[in-house]
Design an enzyme around this catalytic site. Structure first.
Site, PDB file in Angstrom:
ATOM      1  CG  HIS A  63     -35.417  73.125 -26.720  1.00 61.50           C
ATOM      2  ND1 HIS A  63     -34.602  72.167 -26.157  1.00 61.50           N
ATOM      3  CD2 HIS A  63     -35.064  73.192 -28.022  1.00 61.50           C
ATOM      4  CE1 HIS A  63     -33.795  71.684 -27.093  1.00 61.50           C
ATOM      5  NE2 HIS A  63     -34.046  72.278 -28.237  1.00 61.50           N
ATOM      6  CD  GLU A 202     -37.110  70.601 -29.622  1.00 63.37           C
ATOM      7  OE1 GLU A 202     -37.213  70.774 -30.845  1.00 63.37           O
ATOM      8  OE2 GLU A 202     -36.273  69.821 -29.133  1.00 63.37           O
ATOM      9  CD  GLU A 203     -33.896  67.700 -28.088  1.00 57.61           C
ATOM     10  OE1 GLU A 203     -34.269  66.944 -28.995  1.00 57.61           O
ATOM     11  OE2 GLU A 203     -33.028  68.578 -28.241  1.00 57.61           O
ATOM     12  CG  HIS A 313     -29.788  64.948 -30.335  1.00 53.89           C
ATOM     13  ND1 HIS A 313     -31.031  64.495 -30.724  1.00 53.89           N
ATOM     14  CD2 HIS A 313     -29.953  66.264 -30.083  1.00 53.89           C
ATOM     15  CE1 HIS A 313     -31.888  65.501 -30.717  1.00 53.89           C
ATOM     16  NE2 HIS A 313     -31.251  66.586 -30.337  1.00 53.89           N
TER      17      HIS A 313
END
Lengths: 344, 348, 330
Positions: A63, A202-203, A313
């Site tokens: 991704h 994706e996130e 993150h």
């Protein structure tokens, strides 16, 4: 370095344009044909002949998007309220520089100065509602010359190296490390070609991969990812999940997929044969694109291989260069092995 | 029929998630004059096609016709009915609410709870929990078992209340307001030309997890779509960016769930035709049919148009009729503008 | 029925590790199959009748809940995580078995605070002296299920994994009793990974694209002291025809068909509304353009514990109802 160049690009979920353009540029340089769908996923065919029976059997994906922020509104004072996009770690937000929108307007995330806080306030974690981005605007009108609600923002972190170049740091190693690995594989020649997909969103719920897998309709899929490493101070070894520097991590299960036993076996076999280190991800939480890929259409044999990465993150995560290099070689061996022997 | 009357009619009719058939047949009558083909799919989605001059592109306009409701889980001693919810309720809004039960026949009931004089002071301060509540129909137990077997659904009962400045309040405005936008759009399209084949889709089971849109979109393989739903209207205490204003036009959303070209197009059209509109941003998948539409099959570019509404998921959902009307007009001009060029732009 | 149930519940098959249970079910069903298929995810499909026309998909998941080893400590204690909805209050002192027969008992670290400790405070002790000894028997990623125990009191059976070997048994008994000629082709599917989120049924429904779908699974009851949910289903009052759970609102045509078949055959049944929980029908009904789907439930107490309980009369009635249903046209 390719990982570093990729990591520096802004590409928050839903706003992957700049990463996409960069990757397309790389593909064009390599002379690899590709196309893009309406969500923004990139589809490319690796070098190698189209081989009967194996095509379009194998799909590799990574991704392109990263977690980040979105401007929610501009306050009268010119401060920007924001939403998180994906699972941004709220502990890491305050006092970070960010870049906003297509023009990459610089800003900083501020909070009430410690002097102005009561002792009780300081003990509490800052919530996203208490934070704002300051772009130095005089007021709302001034700010809106540069920024609009809906603009995406990402951390303004330049990738760097630590420990004599062994460790790479950056804001979006998750998952530009995977993108870099996939690009590296695409430089090589294979006995038969496979489909490479650079996915979006994706996130925010594995959304790009869902439509990509439907379109490609593979039989076997390998997702190149980054995964959390918690080999940190005051964490017990049982809770490490993965350890930086011990080789790429193979997923047995995560919150979205049980790696297909044939895929897992073949990855292990490949690593052993090529004497590459690997570890198992000792944690079954969180989601990857493999979750939706494995359930696409009539079902896909899917697995995940990841570079362990600390501080995912946040504004600055880190990974070990050799883990990534081993990942590339294991993935390479896996592709060759699947082409050679199939996966029954 | 006037828009005001249509909205009133469809708000007052019942169509709890999974039990939308009666409402669907009423809606198909109301759209009959505008469309060329009508069908219902396996889950009950009502799909109505208005053909365009070129038959391309194919656009779906979706609003969900279901509303949140209740379902009987058990008949207790004395004929009191235990229930669960279909969709998300604020339980505090339920005590004292009149409901219509759909058993072997239609029966009225009241949502009852422990008498206040039996509650302790601490109990009174707490919110009610759903398993403390029950539906009381006044019938004796044996008759209740006959009339309202386990599995019967109930809808909130509320006649539409007309308020100041074209505003009105009632149940199920979420998302009958969206259906009314589609109807207004169909009315406007009578006066316009359009190349696109337009599918008006009244979806089912949105409130229990956008289920209707999952299957209706799969079947239609559209080139693009617009979901029409409601969003939160301004109320005291809410932050500015969480709400939109009533009476200032429909809301155009942007964010990862929404194709930027559709957002841009809707905005441009609103400006060109001098239609009022507001903007909103959503940082992830929205809680609307757009969530399912975007990831259907190989992906469907989708936009989101919302009507601001206060007190969502209560029986007094309040909105401004003019927002509905302007939403319908905006959507009609949008549809009329669709052509091959736009579809090409949708590829990144 | 009892013997079959004993065999099925004693077989190993945590979600994602269904090879053993699949082999056992295949052995039971193969003699009655016109066609056998295993897909990419490991779902087993036993088909009967004509496949070139409309078919019905009848699904029972064969996986069970369990645990998976995530870490082996120096002293040989195994750290684990849950596979599916394991209830933490069932852990301490429970015995778990791996596929190779290795058995362990669960221990708990001392708790400083009186709150829910979570899985990370528990460990599995397989009676070894150190990590090296442990690694000879168990690897990271290996799964284990509750140690089998099967008991019967009157018409009530107690065992692990009745969720959903009870459903599997209903399918197998119905299959055995099915006449040659059927109005629709029938796919009896034994699905995988239901306990991880209805995963097996999703691609299966896509592949088979049936005219209608039916899941056979266990459901909760409301007839125990202070039950978790106030619901009208009791043990021993017949199989339950589901109207709704969190994953599906059953298609009215399937609900009606189940009810009318039961009434025609004089089979007792109950109507079920389940507040929490899902079944494979949740995945099946959203496949492609939508598949009308329903659920036939076996009432079951103490779901997701080592001692689940079903009633044999409910089981037999469920099998008769399923068998009769499949002889009805769609």
């Amino acid at each position: 370095m390719l990982i570093q160049e990729l990591s520096n690009l802004p590409g928050v979920s839903g706003d992957e344009g700049k990463v996409r353009e960069f990757i397309r540029g790389q593909l064009t340089q390599m002379g690899i044909q590709h196309h893009v769908d309406t969500m923004g996923n990139i589809y490319a065919r690796s070098r190698g002949p189209e081989k009967e029976g194996l095509d379009p059997g194998l799909m590799l994906s990574a991704h392109m998007d990263e977690v980040g922020l979105m401007v929610a509104c501009v306050e009268k004072s010119g401060h920007l309220r924001f939403y998180p996009v994906g699972g941004v770690n709220p502990w890491s937000l305050v006092s970070k520089p960010v870049k906003i929108g297509k023009e990459e307007v610089p800003g900083v995330i501020g909070a009430k100065a410690i002097h102005l806080q009561k002792a009780e306030e300081r003990k509490k974690a800052l919530e996203i509602e208490q934070l704002y981005i300051d772009i130095g605007a005089k007021n709302k009108e001034d700010a809106e010359k540069k920024v609009q609600p809906g603009d995406y923002a990402c951390f303004d972190t330049r990738s760097d190296t630590l420990a004599d170049g062994k460790i790479i740091t950056g804001k979006a190693l998750d998952n530009r490390a995977g993108c870099a690995a996939l690009l590296e594989l695409l430089r090589r020649d294979y006995p038969a070609s496979f489909t490479a997909v650079f996915t979006v969103q994706e996130e925010v719920g594995l959304r790009g991969a869902r439509v990509a897998a439907y379109r490609v309709n593979p039989q076997v899929a390998l997702v190149l990812e980054t995964t959390t490493a918690a080999d940190l101070l005051e964490v017990k070894e049982k809770d490490f999940a993965t350890t930086v520097g011990r080789g790429p991590a193979l997923t047995i299960r995560d919150g979205s997929v049980v790696t297909h036993p044939r895929v897992l076996e073949r990855l292990i076999e490949t690593a052993e044969k090529e004497a590459r280190p690997y570890q198992f991800r000792q944690f079954t939480g969180s989601f990857t694109d493999a979750g939706v890929i494995s359930l696409s259409r009539s079902g896909v044999k899917a697995g995940v291989i990841s570079t362990p990465c600390r501080y995912l993150h946040t504004a600055a995560s880190l990974l070990h260069r050799e883990d990534w290099e081993h990942l590339v070689e294991i993935a390479d061996g896996f592709v060759r092995s699947v082409h050679e022997k199939g996966l029954e | 029929m006037e828009l005001r009357v249509l909205l009133q009619e469809i708000s007052q009719r019942d169509g709890v998630s999974g039990f939308e058939q009666l409402l669907a047949s009423y809606l198909s009558q109301q759209f009959e004059v505008f469309v060329d083909e009508t069908r219902t799919d396996h889950l009950g989605n009502l799909i109505m096609l208005k053909k365009g001059s070129k038959g391309f592109p194919r656009v779906i306009l979706c609003a969900h016709m279901d509303e949140i409701g209740l379902m009987v889980t058990k008949v207790e001693k004395g004929g009191f009915l235990r229930f669960t919810s279909l969709g998300g309720f604020d339980v505090r809004t339920l005590p004292g609410q009149v409901v219509t039960l759909y058993g072997t026949r239609k029966v009225k009931g009241i949502i009852g709870f422990t008498a206040p004089h039996l509650q302790t002071d601490t109990e009174k301060k707490k919110s009610a929990e759903m398993d403390q509540l029950f539906i009381d129909t006044g019938f004796p137990e044996e008759q209740v078992k006959e009339l309202i077997p386990v599995g019967s659904v109930a809808a909130l009962q509320r006649s539409v209340v007309e308020l100041m400045n074209q505003s009105c309040a009632g149940k199920a405005m979420d998302d009958r307001a969206g259906i009314a936008v589609l109807w207004q759009c169909a009315t406007e399209l009578q006066k316009l030309t359009h190349e696109a084949d337009v599918y008006f889709v009244a979806t089912v089971q949105e409130e229990v997890g956008v289920r209707g849109a999952v299957v209706s979109t799969y079947g239609l393989t559209p080139d693009l779509g617009v979901a029409v739903d409601v969003c939160h209207g301004n109320i005291p205490g809410a932050q500015e960016h969480q709400v939109s204003e009533l009476g200032k036009g429909p809301v155009i959303t942007s964010g990862p769930n929404i194709h930027p070209v559709i957002t841009r197009k809707l905005t441009t059209i609103a400006k060109d035709y001098r239609l009022p509109f507001q903007k909103d941003v959503s940082p992830g998948p929205t809680g609307t049919d757009a969530r399912a539409i975007q990831v259907s099959m190989e992906g469907v570019p989708v936009g989101l148009l919302s009507i601001p509404l206060r007190y969502m998921h209560t029986s007094v959902e309040l909105l401004d009729l003019d927002d509905v009307k302007q939403g319908g007009r905006l959507l009609a001009y949008f549809v009329s503008s669709l052509d091959k060029n736009l579809v090409e732009e949708l590829s990144c | 029925m009892e013997a079959l149930l004993e065999k099925l519940t004693k077989t190993f098959g945590p979600a994602g590790s269904e090879e053993t249970i699949r082999a056992v079910i295949l052995e039971e069903t193969r003699p009655f199959a016109d066609d056998v298929m295993t897909d990419n995810l490991g779902n087993l499909v036993i088909s009967r009748g004509k496949m070139d026309q409309e078919t019905v998909l009848v699904a029972a998941h064969m996986d069970e809940i369990g645990i998976m080893v995530t870490y082996i400590e120096e002293k040989g204690f195994l750290r684990f995580t849950n596979v599916g909805g394991v209830r933490i209050e069932t852990l301490l002192g429970s015995r778990f078995v791996f596929r190779n027969g290795t058995t362990g008992v669960i221990g708990l670290e001392k708790q400083k605070e009186k709150k829910d400790p979570g899985f990370s405070a528990y460990y599995l002790d397989i009676g070894v002296r150190d990590a090296d000894e442990a690694k000879k028997q168990v690897q990271i990623g290996d799964t284990a299920c509750y140690e089998p125990s099967f008991g019967r009191q009157g018409r009530r059976v107690m065992a692990k994994a009745l969720d959903n070997r009870a459903g599997c048994a209903v399918l197998i008994e119905a299959l055995k009793a099915l006449p040659r000629s059927l109005p629709l082709g029938v796919h009896f599917a034994f699905t995988v990974q239901e306990e991880l989120g209805l995963r097996g049924a999703t691609p299966l429904a896509y592949r088979l694209n049936p005219a209608y779908g039916l899941a056979v699974d266990v459901t909760r009851v409301g007839d125990t002291p202070e039950p978790e949910y106030k619901m009208g289903v009791s043990l021993g009052q017949g199989p339950a025809v589901k109207v709704k759970d969190s994953s599906v609102i059953c298609h009215p045509a399937v609900v009606e068909k189940l009810k009318s078949t039961a009434e025609k055959q004089g089979i007792p049944y109950q109507i079920e509304v389940l507040e929490r929980g899902g079944t494979d029908a949740g995945a099946i009904h959203l496949s492609r353009e939508g598949v009308p789907s329903g659920v036939l439930s076996v009432p079951c107490r103490y779901i997701h514990s080592p001692g689940e309980m079903v009633d044999l009369d409910d089981m037999e009635n469920a099998a008769s109802l399923l068998q009769s249903l499949l002889q009805e046209p769609w």
